[in-house]
Scaffold this motif. Structure first.
Motif, mmCIF file in Angstrom:
data_model
loop_
_atom_site.group_PDB
_atom_site.id
_atom_site.type_symbol
_atom_site.label_atom_id
_atom_site.label_comp_id
_atom_site.label_asym_id
_atom_site.label_seq_id
_atom_site.Cartn_x
_atom_site.Cartn_y
_atom_site.Cartn_z
ATOM 1 N N ARG A 261 3.282 81.130 31.831
ATOM 2 C CA ARG A 261 4.350 80.355 32.482
ATOM 3 C C ARG A 261 3.956 78.882 32.584
ATOM 4 O O ARG A 261 4.752 77.989 32.295
ATOM 5 C CB ARG A 261 4.625 80.930 33.876
ATOM 6 N N ILE A 262 2.721 78.635 32.988
ATOM 7 C CA ILE A 262 2.253 77.251 33.121
ATOM 8 C C ILE A 262 2.264 76.552 31.767
ATOM 9 O O ILE A 262 2.676 75.390 31.655
ATOM 10 C CB ILE A 262 0.841 77.221 33.745
ATOM 11 N N ILE A 263 1.842 77.251 30.735
ATOM 12 C CA ILE A 263 1.812 76.666 29.395
ATOM 13 C C ILE A 263 3.213 76.254 28.946
ATOM 14 O O ILE A 263 3.403 75.184 28.355
ATOM 15 C CB ILE A 263 1.174 77.648 28.385
ATOM 16 N N SER B 200 4.514 77.062 40.077
ATOM 17 C CA SER B 200 3.451 77.726 39.306
ATOM 18 C C SER B 200 2.136 76.976 39.459
ATOM 19 O O SER B 200 1.068 77.597 39.525
ATOM 20 C CB SER B 200 3.841 77.797 37.824
ATOM 21 N N ILE B 201 2.199 75.643 39.545
ATOM 22 C CA ILE B 201 0.995 74.838 39.735
ATOM 23 C C ILE B 201 0.413 75.075 41.123
ATOM 24 O O ILE B 201 -0.809 75.207 41.297
ATOM 25 C CB ILE B 201 1.303 73.330 39.541
ATOM 26 N N GLU B 202 1.271 75.150 42.123
ATOM 27 C CA GLU B 202 0.801 75.427 43.483
ATOM 28 C C GLU B 202 0.098 76.782 43.544
ATOM 29 O O GLU B 202 -0.964 76.920 44.165
ATOM 30 C CB GLU B 202 1.978 75.398 44.454
ATOM 31 N N GLN B 203 0.705 77.782 42.909
ATOM 32 C CA GLN B 203 0.107 79.116 42.908
ATOM 33 C C GLN B 203 -1.231 79.124 42.168
ATOM 34 O O GLN B 203 -2.188 79.769 42.587
ATOM 35 C CB GLN B 203 1.072 80.112 42.252
ATOM 36 N N TYR B 204 -1.302 78.351 41.090
ATOM 37 C CA TYR B 204 -2.534 78.234 40.314
ATOM 38 C C TYR B 204 -3.660 77.631 41.157
ATOM 39 O O TYR B 204 -4.793 78.134 41.173
ATOM 40 C CB TYR B 204 -2.256 77.392 39.065
ATOM 41 N N LEU B 205 -3.358 76.555 41.882
ATOM 42 C CA LEU B 205 -4.386 75.894 42.687
ATOM 43 C C LEU B 205 -4.866 76.767 43.848
ATOM 44 O O LEU B 205 -6.066 76.849 44.132
ATOM 45 C CB LEU B 205 -3.854 74.560 43.212
ATOM 46 N N THR B 206 -3.936 77.441 44.512
ATOM 47 C CA THR B 206 -4.342 78.313 45.620
ATOM 48 C C THR B 206 -5.084 79.552 45.099
ATOM 49 O O THR B 206 -6.026 80.029 45.749
ATOM 50 C CB THR B 206 -3.127 78.745 46.460
ATOM 51 N N PRO C 270 3.080 69.969 51.582
ATOM 52 C CA PRO C 270 1.984 70.168 52.539
ATOM 53 C C PRO C 270 0.736 70.791 51.933
ATOM 54 O O PRO C 270 -0.356 70.633 52.460
ATOM 55 C CB PRO C 270 2.593 71.098 53.603
ATOM 56 N N VAL C 271 0.874 71.508 50.821
ATOM 57 C CA VAL C 271 -0.295 72.105 50.178
ATOM 58 C C VAL C 271 -1.300 71.034 49.786
ATOM 59 O O VAL C 271 -2.511 71.236 49.831
ATOM 60 C CB VAL C 271 0.126 72.912 48.921
ATOM 61 N N PHE C 272 -0.821 69.847 49.433
ATOM 62 C CA PHE C 272 -1.696 68.796 48.949
ATOM 63 C C PHE C 272 -1.916 67.683 49.962
ATOM 64 O O PHE C 272 -2.700 66.777 49.724
ATOM 65 C CB PHE C 272 -1.119 68.211 47.658
ATOM 66 N N ASN C 273 -1.235 67.745 51.080
ATOM 67 C CA ASN C 273 -1.412 66.718 52.101
ATOM 68 C C ASN C 273 -2.300 67.169 53.250
ATOM 69 O O ASN C 273 -2.651 66.398 54.117
ATOM 70 C CB ASN C 273 -0.053 66.280 52.659
ATOM 71 N N ASN C 274 -2.664 68.432 53.261
ATOM 72 C CA ASN C 274 -3.539 68.964 54.299
ATOM 73 C C ASN C 274 -4.971 68.506 54.042
ATOM 74 O O ASN C 274 -5.575 68.848 53.037
ATOM 75 C CB ASN C 274 -3.465 70.499 54.293
#
Length: 408
Positions: free
Chosen positions: A189-191, A210-216, A386-390
């Motif tokens: 999916r990311i590709i 998908s990027i958020e899920q990948y990072l977490t 918020p995932v990236f601002n925490n």
């Protein structure tokens, strides 16, 4: 591969990605080369199988998987109108195929232990240069891409960045073999969401979740797999066993080992790598280390014996991971207890505290860029998610401590 010119296509059955088809003659030759075949004997995740018994996959399989993802990605980009020549396509595939060829035994576990301050990436470049000479310059463009010297930056970003194909393969692969489902990212999916603007890699806006899920998922994999306290402890004792072996040899003590491992135990200065260093390294793999540890269980030196038995028999010390470190005085007291318990002069081999750092997202040097529907390009962290601002997610730090259970 002597018969490589006669082989038109080879299919590998990968349990994670399915059938991987390789039809490029140069890539087939490289896969069959002894330098690359050695990766079949290098564990992808070090001693993680001490915790997750299924985690016995190799660097060989990972390299093939990453190459397959590169082939898929280049096809996606070409369908989106990105101009990619046949030479660039081959070079990018070769570069990612060989990106880990410089790894030593147990991958990251012994990084810089056998050869001080020598990183696997520099060794990968060394091997790629040797192969380039062997194949009459056919790897020159691949080397440019790998070293980030090629002007079209997205090729290197596909190999090394915060959302490269290396990570997209190993997270999915390590999740599969460990059984830790939280790491099972949707790499395909990311590709499909990847794109190129001004020769830089971007992600289509609709791929943000998908990027958020990948990072977490990557964060979960670090805490549950890569930084699991037991596998980290096993790797610490593995490093200490090799350091003890080198110390004994410096004191003119004889210890058993394979001829290949003996070369690295007896030599201390690798500041200027020579042809002999590379020759021996190209023969070194996990089996040399395991063979030595099995023999070291029965040597006269008590320290080396205990360390080796701890690993081979899985009699690992007490360990824990916490938010706050032990003080220097507390560490000194633990070492004193070990010295008293084992009647040793130095407990440094048995008591260890290490700092573990995880960067969820590196926003300054390698920001992931999104291509909005308006055509505007923005950095991931600038969308107000918020995932990236925490602040707590920027640099997560923990402390790993281990010491013999006998002194509890």
């Amino acid at each position: 591969m002597n018969q490589g010119k006669n082989i038109k296509k080879k299919i590998f059955n990968d349990p994670v990605l399915g059938f991987i088809t390789i039809s490029d003659s140069l890539i087939l030759k490289l896969i069959e080369h002894p330098y690359f075949q050695r990766l079949k004997r290098i564990s992808q995740t070090g001693l993680t199988y001490y915790v997750y018994p299924g985690s016995t996959h190799t660097r060989f399989l990972h390299a093939l998987g990453a190459t397959h993802l590169m082939q898929l990605t280049l096809q996606v980009l070409k369908q989106k109108g990105v101009k990619i020549s046949k030479d660039e396509e081959r070079a990018a595939s070769v570069a990612i195929l060989l990106h880990d060829i410089g790894h030593g035994p147990f991958s990251h576990a012994l990084e810089s232990t056998l050869m001080d301050n020598i990183h696997h990436e520099s060794l990968s470049i060394t091997f790629m240069n040797l192969l380039n000479n062997e194949y009459n310059g056919e790897l020159s463009l691949a080397l440019e891409i790998f070293r980030d010297k090629y002007p079209r930056k997205f090729f290197h970003q596909l190999i090394s960045s915060q959302i490269d194909l290396d990570r997209l393969d190993y997270l999915k692969r390590d999740s599969f073999f460990t059984g830790v489902s939280e790491g099972n990212i949707n790499s395909e999916r990311i590709i499909t969401m990847m794109n190129v603007v001004h020769d830089e890699l971007v992600i289509d806006e609709k791929g943000i979740y998908s990027i958020e899920q990948y990072l977490t998922s990557r964060l979960f994999m670090y805490w549950q797999v890569y930084f699991h306290k037991t596998s980290v402890t096993a790797e610490v004792y593995l490093i200490q066993a090799l350091k003890r072996a080198k110390d004994l040899i410096k004191d003119c003590k004889k210890i058993p080992s394979t001829s290949t491992l003996s070369y690295f135990l007896n030599k201390s200065d690798f500041s200027q790598l020579n042809a002999e260093d590379i020759m021996y390294f190209s023969r070194l793999d996990d089996t040399d280390i395991i063979t030595a540890l099995k023999d070291w269980q029965f040597v006269d030196d008590e320290i080396l014996k205990i360390l080796s038995q701890s690993i081979i028999q899985r009699k690992l010390p007490f360990s824990r991971i916490s938010s706050h470190p032990k003080s220097d005085e507390e560490i000194r007291k633990l070492k004193s207890k070990v010295e008293e318990k084992y009647n040793l002069k130095d407990g440094k081999y048995f008591v260890h505290q290490n700092k573990l750092n995880i960067f969820l997202y590196e926003r300054k040097t390698q920001a992931i860029k999104l291509l909005l529907k308006t055509g505007e390009i923005v950095k991931l962290q600038d969308l107000g998610n918020p995932v990236f601002n925490n602040e707590s997610n920027k640099n997560i730090c923990r402390y790993h401590l281990c010491f013999p259970r006998d002194i509890l």
